[in-house]
Every structure is written in structure tokens, then in C-alpha cells.
Design a protein around this motif. Structure first.
Motif, PDB file in Angstrom:
ATOM      1  N   UNK A  97       0.807  -1.203   0.000  1.00 41.89           N
ATOM      2  CA  UNK A  97       0.000   0.000   0.000  1.00 41.89           C
ATOM      3  C   UNK A  97       0.852   1.270   0.000  1.00 41.89           C
ATOM      4  N   UNK A  98       2.026   1.209   0.628  1.00 46.50           N
ATOM      5  CA  UNK A  98       2.935   2.354   0.561  1.00 46.50           C
ATOM      6  C   UNK A  98       3.421   2.561  -0.874  1.00 46.50           C
ATOM      7  N   UNK A  99       3.749   1.473  -1.556  1.00 41.67           N
ATOM      8  CA  UNK A  99       4.174   1.568  -2.959  1.00 41.67           C
ATOM      9  C   UNK A  99       3.057   2.128  -3.835  1.00 41.67           C
ATOM     10  N   UNK A 100       1.826   1.643  -3.642  1.00 43.18           N
ATOM     11  CA  UNK A 100       0.682   2.129  -4.421  1.00 43.18           C
ATOM     12  C   UNK A 100       0.455   3.613  -4.152  1.00 43.18           C
ATOM     13  N   UNK A 101       0.494   4.001  -2.873  1.00 39.35           N
ATOM     14  CA  UNK A 101       0.288   5.407  -2.518  1.00 39.35           C
ATOM     15  C   UNK A 101       1.361   6.295  -3.133  1.00 39.35           C
ATOM     16  N   UNK A 102       2.610   5.822  -3.146  1.00 42.89           N
ATOM     17  CA  UNK A 102       3.705   6.605  -3.718  1.00 42.89           C
ATOM     18  C   UNK A 102       3.501   6.808  -5.220  1.00 42.89           C
ATOM     19  N   UNK A 103       3.082   5.768  -5.929  1.00 39.09           N
ATOM     20  CA  UNK A 103       2.845   5.883  -7.364  1.00 39.09           C
ATOM     21  C   UNK A 103       1.698   6.846  -7.654  1.00 39.09           C
ATOM     22  N   UNK A 104       0.616   6.734  -6.898  1.00 42.08           N
ATOM     23  CA  UNK A 104      -0.499   7.673  -7.076  1.00 42.08           C
ATOM     24  C   UNK A 104      -0.035   9.108  -6.810  1.00 42.08           C
ATOM     25  N   UNK A 105       0.739   9.291  -5.755  1.00 41.88           N
ATOM     26  CA  UNK A 105       1.213  10.627  -5.411  1.00 41.88           C
ATOM     27  C   UNK A 105       2.079  11.215  -6.526  1.00 41.88           C
ATOM     28  N   UNK A 106       2.984  10.413  -7.073  1.00 42.70           N
ATOM     29  CA  UNK A 106       3.890  10.919  -8.111  1.00 42.70           C
ATOM     30  C   UNK A 106       3.096  11.415  -9.320  1.00 42.70           C
ATOM     31  N   UNK A 107       2.147  10.617  -9.799  1.00 39.42           N
ATOM     32  CA  UNK A 107       1.417  10.990 -11.009  1.00 39.42           C
ATOM     33  C   UNK A 107       0.432  12.122 -10.732  1.00 39.42           C
ATOM     34  N   UNK A 108      -0.184  12.142  -9.557  1.00 44.43           N
ATOM     35  CA  UNK A 108      -1.083  13.256  -9.223  1.00 44.43           C
ATOM     36  C   UNK A 108      -0.294  14.552  -9.059  1.00 44.43           C
TER      37      UNK A 108
END
Length: 400
Positions: free
Chosen positions: A370-381
Motif C-alpha cells: 500500500x505504501x508503494x501504491x500510494x507513492x505511485x499515485x502521489x507521483x502521477x497526481x
């Protein structure tokens, strides 16, 4: 004489350092320690922040990230067939070529996006569990960005072809995945992970903008049929939650189309996201249209412009510039809301992570996922937000 000059330069350096130190002290006193109440709040906030930082670094140091690296392909492309995955890499390399060339042609914020993407691909390339063929594709994509950057700097004649390719990138990418009718198409039932999230968000963002623009203009039409049709559509869609729109797209849309037209689940989700986003974009754009002073309409009419030219060349450019933050906010919301497709049986980025976390082999390691998923969402947003701010600055929005 040399010693005197050396001493003078040393004194200047010392005075500069002292002045900087005084400025720091004044800033701390005026912003953080102005009185005893601010000092107490500053100390409490510093202790709280320090505790969080210690916890975060402790988690990062003790975590087992093999659950991410071992399932990276599953998280990124789902169950896409391994023997056909080269199609995706062709699309990635094409996008890398466009980003690199655009960076060389126009410089600016597009370079920030290109560098960020190259850094992400470089990180994935050094992950231990990444297959050698994947590392080769990642290396080719990174090389394409920087080689095309150098090409774009020296060939300004590429501007028109690059713009045309950007307009056609979504149908070209989908055509590559489906083989352009020459190769056997890959069923959308095996699409998943970040691939599905990116496709759904891209199609919804690109297709909802012109529909929302037409709805916003149609709502201001003097023709009652057009005006009230747009109002009914906008108010009905905005009055329903996105999950309901997704269920309507999955269950009712095939009934309206009949049995002759077959639509897979991914296409239905694309239509649902597009129609939902268009209604909200229409209201954002309508707010921009209402912000235009009446004098702009009267001045354009005094010049003899008809309604079409008035709207296209005078009103819409100003209205769209005024609502850039609202539109980008809606685009970011759509990108994140793609995780709701889990309720209709599709495994997007977050849904695929849930499936991996449910594997008994990785019990207790869901936080890393979930940390990895959150980081990817954060980068693209954040990239979308950063591009929005740069676009506002370049257009002079909000400044005189």
C-alpha cells in the motif's frame, strides 16, 4: 598588499555569514517563537514531526520490499500475457520518444515530467527481481527520452508531427495493444494493474474534456431544446455517485444497445468514467464562462464576429484559462477514482495489490504494497498538479 586584500575578503565572508545568521534568527523569532504560546506550539509540533519521521524511517528500514519487487509485473500489467508484453513496451517507448522530443522542442515543464519518468524507469530497472528483458526495455525507454531530447533541440520542424502524434497517442497505443487487426488482440479481461488504471484515466480525461466543453456551451444556448437537454444531463449525472454510474454502465448499457453490439467490461467502464467526468467538467467550464465580463462579448460583437468566432476566439480561451485549477483537480480525482472499478470485477492498480496481499505467502506484508501504491499515485497526481501550475504561470492566469 595581497594579505590586506585577503583579510578584507575574509571579513566580507564573515559579515555575509553573520548577516545570514541574523536573518535566520529574526525569521525564527518572528514566525516560530514570537511569544510563549507560539514557542510551546513550535516545540510540540517539532516533537510530533520528529516522532513521525523516526517511525517512518524505522518502517522503511525494517520492511521487506520483496513483496513489491517479486510482484512488480503483476502490479503493473496484471495478467497480460508474457509473450505479448512487447506490445506494451512498444507503446512505452513511443511515449518516451514523444516526451523526449517535446522536451527538446519546448523545454519547460515537459522536461520535469520526462526526467521524473526516466528516474522511475531507472529505479524499476535496478530492482533485483526485474527480468533481464524488462531491464533492456527500460533502458531503451530511458535512452529514447534523452536521445530524442537532443534531436528535438536541433530540429524545430518536428513540432507539427509531434503535436499530431500527441493527439493520436491514445488510439495508437490501444491499436498497438490490440495488434491493429493484424495480430491477435489481447482480451481486456487480462488487463489489470497500473496499465488498466492508466488506460481508464487517460481515456476518461481526454474524451470527457470536449464533451464537457460542449455541455457547458450548450447549457448557455438560447435554444430551449439544447439548453434543457444539457441541464438535465448535467444535473442527473452530478446527482448520482460514481459507483452507481459504473453499475449503470455495466448492467444497463448492454440492455439499451441490444444483443447485436458487444461491449467488454473495460469499454463500459471507460464510457461510465467519461460521462461522469464530462458533467463535472461542464460545470467547471460554465463557471469560467460566467466569469468573463460582459464587455468582452460586446467588444467582440462590435468587431462583427459571429457567435461561433466569438466563443472560439474570444470567450473560451479566457474561460478555460480561469478554470485550469478546477479542471486539473477533476482530472486528478478521476485518476484516483479508477480504483472504484473493483466493485465491477476489474483489477486496477489497487485491486491487484489487494489480490497480492491476500496471497498466504505475503501475509503481514500488505503495508509495503500500500505504501508503494500510494507513492505511485502521489507521483502521477503531483505531476498533473505541477504541470497545471506551470501552465497557469505561462498563461498569466491570476496575475495582472
Amino acid at each position: 598588499m595581497d594579505n590586506v586584500q585577503l583579510n578584507n575578503s575574509e571579513r566580507r565572508v564573515e559579515s555575509t555569514s553573520l548577516s545570514r545568521l541574523v536573518k535566520v534568527q529574526l525569521w525564527l523569532k518572528s514566525n516560530l517563537f514570537k511569544d510563549w504560546k507560539n514557542a510551546i506550539l513550535t516545540i510540540i509540533a517539532a516533537m510530533f514531526t520528529g516522532a513521525i519521521i523516526v517511525k517512518v524511517f524505522g518502517f522503511l528500514a525494517s520492511s521487506d520490499w520483496s513483496v513489491v519487487s517479486a510482484n512488480l509485473r503483476l502490479l503493473m500489467v496484471g495478467q497480460f500475457p508474457m509473450e505479448e508484453i512487447w506490445r506494451l513496451w512498444v507503446g512505452v517507448i513511443l511515449i518516451s520518444i514523444l516526451f523526449g522530443t517535446s522536451w527538446g522542442l519546448w523545454r519547460g515543464v515537459i522536461g520535469h515530467v520526462a526526467i521524473t519518468l526516466s528516474v522511475i524507469m531507472l529505479i524499476f530497472a535496478v530492482v533485483p527481481y526485474t527480468e533481464p528483458i524488462t531491464k533492456a526495455y527500460l533502458g531503451a525507454s530511458i535512452a529514447a527520452i534523452y536521445l530524442c531530447y537532443a534531436l528535438g533541440r536541433n530540429l524545430s520542424v518536428l513540432k507539427i508531427p509531434v503535436l499530431i502524434l500527441w493527439i493520436l497517442i491514445i488510439p495508437i497505443a490501444v491499436g498497438i495493444i490490440n495488434g491493429f487487426g493484424i495480430l491477435e488482440p489481447v482480451s481486456t479481461n487480462v488487463w489489470g494493474g497500473f496499465l488498466l488504471t492508466l488506460v481508464l484515466a487517460s481515456v476518461a480525461i481526454i474524451c470527457s474534456f470536449p464533451i464537457g466543453l460542449l455541455l457547458a456551451v450548450g447549457r448557455r444556448s438560447k435554444l430551449p431544446v439544447i439548453k434543457y437537454t444539457c441541464i438535465v444531463y448535467i444535473e442527473i449525472i452530478r446527482g448520482m455517485p460514481l459507483i452507481m454510474v459504473l453499475f449503470i454502465g455495466q448492467l444497463l448499457l448492454p440492455m439499451f444497445l441490444g444483443g447485436e453490439i458487444q461491449m467488454d467490461n473495460v469499454l463500459r467502464a471507460m464510457i461510465a468514467f467519461t460521462l461522469f467526468s464530462a458533467a463535472y467538467l461542464a460545470e467547471n467550464i460554465r463557471g469560467g464562462l460566467q466569469s468573463i465580463p460582459r464587455g468582452q462579448f460586446e467588444a467582440a460583437q462590435a468587431l462583427g464576429l459571429n457567435n461561433f468566432k466569438l466563443m472560439v476566439f474570444v470567450i473560451l480561451p479566457q474561460a478555460l484559462k480561469a478554470v485550469i485549477p478546477a479542471m486539473v483537480g477533476q482530472f486528478i480525482s478521476i485518476f484516483k477514482d479508477t480504483s472504484l472499478v473493483a466493485v465491477i470485477g476489474l483489477a486496477d492498480f489497487l485491486g491487484m495489490a489487494k489480490k497480492v496481499a491476500a496471497n498466504p505467502e505475503y501475509l503481514g506484508k500488505y503495508m509495503e504494497l500500500y505504501v508503494f501504491i500510494a507513492l505511485m499515485y502521489f507521483i502521477f497526481c503531483y505531476l498533473m498538479s505541477h504541470v497545471s501550475k506551470a501552465l497557469e504561470k505561462s498563461l498569466g492566469a491570476g496575475s495582472r
